[in-house]
Design a protein around this motif. Structure first.
Motif, PDB file in Angstrom:
ATOM      1  N   GLU A  10       0.855  -1.182   0.000  1.00 14.70           N
ATOM      2  CA  GLU A  10       0.000   0.000   0.000  1.00 14.70           C
ATOM      3  C   GLU A  10       0.891   1.231   0.000  1.00 14.70           C
ATOM      4  O   GLU A  10       1.805   1.330   0.815  1.00 14.70           O
ATOM      5  CB  GLU A  10      -0.922   0.027   1.213  1.00 14.70           C
ATOM      6  N   ILE A  11       0.612   2.118  -0.929  1.00 13.79           N
ATOM      7  CA  ILE A  11       1.378   3.352  -1.037  1.00 13.79           C
ATOM      8  C   ILE A  11       0.401   4.516  -0.968  1.00 13.79           C
ATOM      9  O   ILE A  11      -0.518   4.612  -1.778  1.00 13.79           O
ATOM     10  CB  ILE A  11       2.176   3.407  -2.353  1.00 13.79           C
ATOM     11  N   ILE A  12       0.619   5.376   0.004  1.00 17.03           N
ATOM     12  CA  ILE A  12      -0.191   6.588   0.128  1.00 17.03           C
ATOM     13  C   ILE A  12       0.686   7.732  -0.343  1.00 17.03           C
ATOM     14  O   ILE A  12       1.808   7.909   0.144  1.00 17.03           O
ATOM     15  CB  ILE A  12      -0.673   6.802   1.569  1.00 17.03           C
ATOM     16  N   ILE A  13       0.180   8.486  -1.312  1.00 17.83           N
ATOM     17  CA  ILE A  13       0.982   9.550  -1.922  1.00 17.83           C
ATOM     18  C   ILE A  13       0.072  10.707  -2.310  1.00 17.83           C
ATOM     19  O   ILE A  13      -1.138  10.546  -2.444  1.00 17.83           O
ATOM     20  CB  ILE A  13       1.764   9.005  -3.154  1.00 17.83           C
ATOM     21  N   GLU A  14       0.679  11.857  -2.547  1.00 16.76           N
ATOM     22  CA  GLU A  14      -0.070  13.035  -2.977  1.00 16.76           C
ATOM     23  C   GLU A  14      -0.816  12.734  -4.273  1.00 16.76           C
ATOM     24  O   GLU A  14      -0.253  12.152  -5.197  1.00 16.76           O
ATOM     25  CB  GLU A  14       0.888  14.199  -3.195  1.00 16.76           C
ATOM     26  N   ALA A  15      -2.072  13.129  -4.342  1.00 15.19           N
ATOM     27  CA  ALA A  15      -2.923  12.815  -5.496  1.00 15.19           C
ATOM     28  C   ALA A  15      -2.327  13.226  -6.843  1.00 15.19           C
ATOM     29  O   ALA A  15      -2.450  12.473  -7.809  1.00 15.19           O
ATOM     30  CB  ALA A  15      -4.316  13.428  -5.308  1.00 15.19           C
ATOM     31  N   LEU A  39      -9.297  10.437   2.653  1.00 18.71           N
ATOM     32  CA  LEU A  39     -10.117  11.562   3.080  1.00 18.71           C
ATOM     33  C   LEU A  39      -9.461  12.432   4.143  1.00 18.71           C
ATOM     34  O   LEU A  39      -9.815  13.589   4.317  1.00 18.71           O
ATOM     35  CB  LEU A  39     -11.464  11.050   3.584  1.00 18.71           C
ATOM     36  N   GLY A  40      -8.505  11.883   4.855  1.00 21.01           N
ATOM     37  CA  GLY A  40      -7.830  12.637   5.895  1.00 21.01           C
ATOM     38  C   GLY A  40      -6.969  11.714   6.710  1.00 21.01           C
ATOM     39  O   GLY A  40      -6.895  10.512   6.458  1.00 21.01           O
ATOM     40  N   GLY A  41      -6.301  12.288   7.701  1.00 23.57           N
ATOM     41  CA  GLY A  41      -5.461  11.479   8.564  1.00 23.57           C
ATOM     42  C   GLY A  41      -4.637  12.354   9.480  1.00 23.57           C
ATOM     43  O   GLY A  41      -4.899  13.542   9.655  1.00 23.57           O
ATOM     44  N   SER A  42      -3.638  11.734  10.046  1.00 22.39           N
ATOM     45  CA  SER A  42      -2.731  12.441  10.936  1.00 22.39           C
ATOM     46  C   SER A  42      -1.347  11.866  10.737  1.00 22.39           C
ATOM     47  O   SER A  42      -1.176  10.656  10.573  1.00 22.39           O
ATOM     48  CB  SER A  42      -3.174  12.268  12.391  1.00 22.39           C
ATOM     49  N   ARG A  44       3.200  13.173  10.802  1.00 22.80           N
ATOM     50  CA  ARG A  44       4.267  13.941  11.445  1.00 22.80           C
ATOM     51  C   ARG A  44       3.923  15.430  11.525  1.00 22.80           C
ATOM     52  O   ARG A  44       4.285  16.118  12.471  1.00 22.80           O
ATOM     53  CB  ARG A  44       5.554  13.730  10.660  1.00 22.80           C
ATOM     54  N   SER A  45       3.193  15.933  10.542  1.00 24.84           N
ATOM     55  CA  SER A  45       2.834  17.359  10.520  1.00 24.84           C
ATOM     56  C   SER A  45       1.504  17.652  11.202  1.00 24.84           C
ATOM     57  O   SER A  45       1.019  18.768  11.166  1.00 24.84           O
ATOM     58  CB  SER A  45       2.764  17.847   9.069  1.00 24.84           C
ATOM     59  N   GLY A  46       0.874  16.641  11.779  1.00 20.29           N
ATOM     60  CA  GLY A  46      -0.399  16.831  12.462  1.00 20.29           C
ATOM     61  C   GLY A  46      -1.567  16.348  11.620  1.00 20.29           C
ATOM     62  O   GLY A  46      -1.399  15.689  10.598  1.00 20.29           O
ATOM     63  N   ARG A  47      -2.770  16.705  12.048  1.00 22.57           N
ATOM     64  CA  ARG A  47      -3.990  16.281  11.359  1.00 22.57           C
ATOM     65  C   ARG A  47      -4.200  17.046  10.071  1.00 22.57           C
ATOM     66  O   ARG A  47      -3.830  18.211   9.961  1.00 22.57           O
ATOM     67  CB  ARG A  47      -5.202  16.499  12.258  1.00 22.57           C
ATOM     68  N   TRP A  48      -4.833  16.361   9.111  1.00 26.12           N
ATOM     69  CA  TRP A  48      -5.194  17.011   7.859  1.00 26.12           C
ATOM     70  C   TRP A  48      -6.469  16.376   7.335  1.00 26.12           C
ATOM     71  O   TRP A  48      -6.829  15.276   7.718  1.00 26.12           O
ATOM     72  CB  TRP A  48      -4.059  16.908   6.828  1.00 26.12           C
ATOM     73  N   SER A  49      -7.147  17.095   6.440  1.00 25.07           N
ATOM     74  CA  SER A  49      -8.401  16.607   5.884  1.00 25.07           C
ATOM     75  C   SER A  49      -8.613  17.203   4.498  1.00 25.07           C
ATOM     76  O   SER A  49      -8.174  18.325   4.231  1.00 25.07           O
ATOM     77  CB  SER A  49      -9.566  17.004   6.789  1.00 25.07           C
ATOM     78  N   ARG A  50      -9.302  16.460   3.638  1.00 22.13           N
ATOM     79  CA  ARG A  50      -9.657  16.985   2.317  1.00 22.13           C
ATOM     80  C   ARG A  50     -10.913  17.841   2.389  1.00 22.13           C
ATOM     81  O   ARG A  50     -11.307  18.452   1.406  1.00 22.13           O
ATOM     82  CB  ARG A  50      -9.902  15.830   1.348  1.00 22.13           C
ATOM     83  N   GLU A  51     -11.550  17.882   3.530  1.00 25.10           N
ATOM     84  CA  GLU A  51     -12.793  18.624   3.681  1.00 25.10           C
ATOM     85  C   GLU A  51     -12.610  20.080   3.258  1.00 25.10           C
ATOM     86  O   GLU A  51     -11.679  20.750   3.664  1.00 25.10           O
ATOM     87  CB  GLU A  51     -13.251  18.577   5.147  1.00 25.10           C
ATOM     88  N   GLY A  52     -13.476  20.542   2.399  1.00 30.17           N
ATOM     89  CA  GLY A  52     -13.451  21.924   1.953  1.00 30.17           C
ATOM     90  C   GLY A  52     -12.515  22.189   0.782  1.00 30.17           C
ATOM     91  O   GLY A  52     -12.484  23.296   0.265  1.00 30.17           O
ATOM     92  N   SER A  55     -10.091  21.265  -5.278  1.00 33.00           N
ATOM     93  CA  SER A  55      -9.359  20.392  -6.206  1.00 33.00           C
ATOM     94  C   SER A  55      -8.738  19.237  -5.441  1.00 33.00           C
ATOM     95  O   SER A  55      -8.706  19.224  -4.216  1.00 33.00           O
ATOM     96  CB  SER A  55      -8.265  21.181  -6.921  1.00 33.00           C
ATOM     97  N   ARG A  56      -8.214  18.279  -6.183  1.00 32.37           N
ATOM     98  CA  ARG A  56      -7.556  17.155  -5.529  1.00 32.37           C
ATOM     99  C   ARG A  56      -6.073  17.417  -5.308  1.00 32.37           C
ATOM    100  O   ARG A  56      -5.346  16.558  -4.837  1.00 32.37           O
ATOM    101  CB  ARG A  56      -7.769  15.877  -6.321  1.00 32.37           C
ATOM    102  N   ALA A  57      -5.599  18.606  -5.650  1.00 34.97           N
ATOM    103  CA  ALA A  57      -4.174  18.913  -5.572  1.00 34.97           C
ATOM    104  C   ALA A  57      -3.605  18.751  -4.165  1.00 34.97           C
ATOM    105  O   ALA A  57      -2.464  18.369  -3.997  1.00 34.97           O
ATOM    106  CB  ALA A  57      -3.907  20.320  -6.090  1.00 34.97           C
ATOM    107  N   GLY A  58      -4.398  19.039  -3.152  1.00 36.02           N
ATOM    108  CA  GLY A  58      -3.903  18.921  -1.782  1.00 36.02           C
ATOM    109  C   GLY A  58      -4.226  17.593  -1.155  1.00 36.02           C
ATOM    110  O   GLY A  58      -3.879  17.353  -0.011  1.00 36.02           O
ATOM    111  N   GLY A  59      -4.869  16.704  -1.891  1.00 37.68           N
ATOM    112  CA  GLY A  59      -5.292  15.427  -1.337  1.00 37.68           C
ATOM    113  C   GLY A  59      -4.265  14.331  -1.501  1.00 37.68           C
ATOM    114  O   GLY A  59      -3.186  14.521  -2.052  1.00 37.68           O
ATOM    115  N   MET A  60      -4.640  13.178  -0.999  1.00 36.84           N
ATOM    116  CA  MET A  60      -3.794  11.994  -1.062  1.00 36.84           C
ATOM    117  C   MET A  60      -4.611  10.846  -1.650  1.00 36.84           C
ATOM    118  O   MET A  60      -5.838  10.860  -1.602  1.00 36.84           O
ATOM    119  CB  MET A  60      -3.308  11.606   0.333  1.00 36.84           C
ATOM    120  N   VAL A  61      -3.919   9.867  -2.212  1.00 35.18           N
ATOM    121  CA  VAL A  61      -4.552   8.640  -2.683  1.00 35.18           C
ATOM    122  C   VAL A  61      -3.800   7.456  -2.093  1.00 35.18           C
ATOM    123  O   VAL A  61      -2.612   7.551  -1.770  1.00 35.18           O
ATOM    124  CB  VAL A  61      -4.574   8.529  -4.230  1.00 35.18           C
ATOM    125  N   ALA A  62      -4.507   6.342  -1.949  1.00 37.00           N
ATOM    126  CA  ALA A  62      -3.900   5.085  -1.521  1.00 37.00           C
ATOM    127  C   ALA A  62      -3.943   4.129  -2.699  1.00 37.00           C
ATOM    128  O   ALA A  62      -5.010   3.870  -3.254  1.00 37.00           O
ATOM    129  CB  ALA A  62      -4.655   4.504  -0.336  1.00 37.00           C
TER     130      ALA A  62
END
Length: 103
Positions: A10-15, A39-42, A44-52, A55-62
């Motif tokens: 499993e590889i989680i990476i920037e979309a 959709l989100g997670g936590s 080393r840099s803290g919590r993050w979310s795709r909410e709001g 674009s998908r530029a700031g999101g992640m995919v698995a």
């Protein structure tokens, strides 16, 4: 039923890096994988979310694939060329599969 040993990668990476990573995976000979939005997670840099996000530029995919153990090194080498320069996590676990001929 006979179970067969395999590796689940499993590889989680920037979309925006999705196509580069899937190209690398395919070059390593992997023919099947699944892509899911993260959709989100936590981390080393803290919590993050795709909410709001618009674009998908700031999101992640698995991206998940199941492969035969002997193909693991080639896959990881190819994938790491993409992942090493970007935000991402790579995990490898042992798994059991039916119909090993599909992997």
């Amino acid at each position: 039923m006979e179970m067969n040993s395999a590796k689940r990668v499993e590889i989680i990476i920037e979309a925006p890096m999705e196509s580069r990573l899937t190209d690398a995976i395919e070059r390593a000979g992997v023919t099947g994988y699944t892509i899911l939005p993260v959709l989100g997670g936590s981390g080393r840099s803290g919590r993050w979310s795709r909410e709001g996000q618009v674009s998908r530029a700031g999101g992640m995919v698995a991206i998940t694939c199941i492969i035969r153990p002997e193909r693991l090194d080639e896959l990881l080498e190819s994938a790491f060329e993409v992942v090493e320069r970007h935000i991402g996590v790579v995990s490898v676990t042992d798994c059991q599969v039916l119909r090993a001929e599909r992997f």
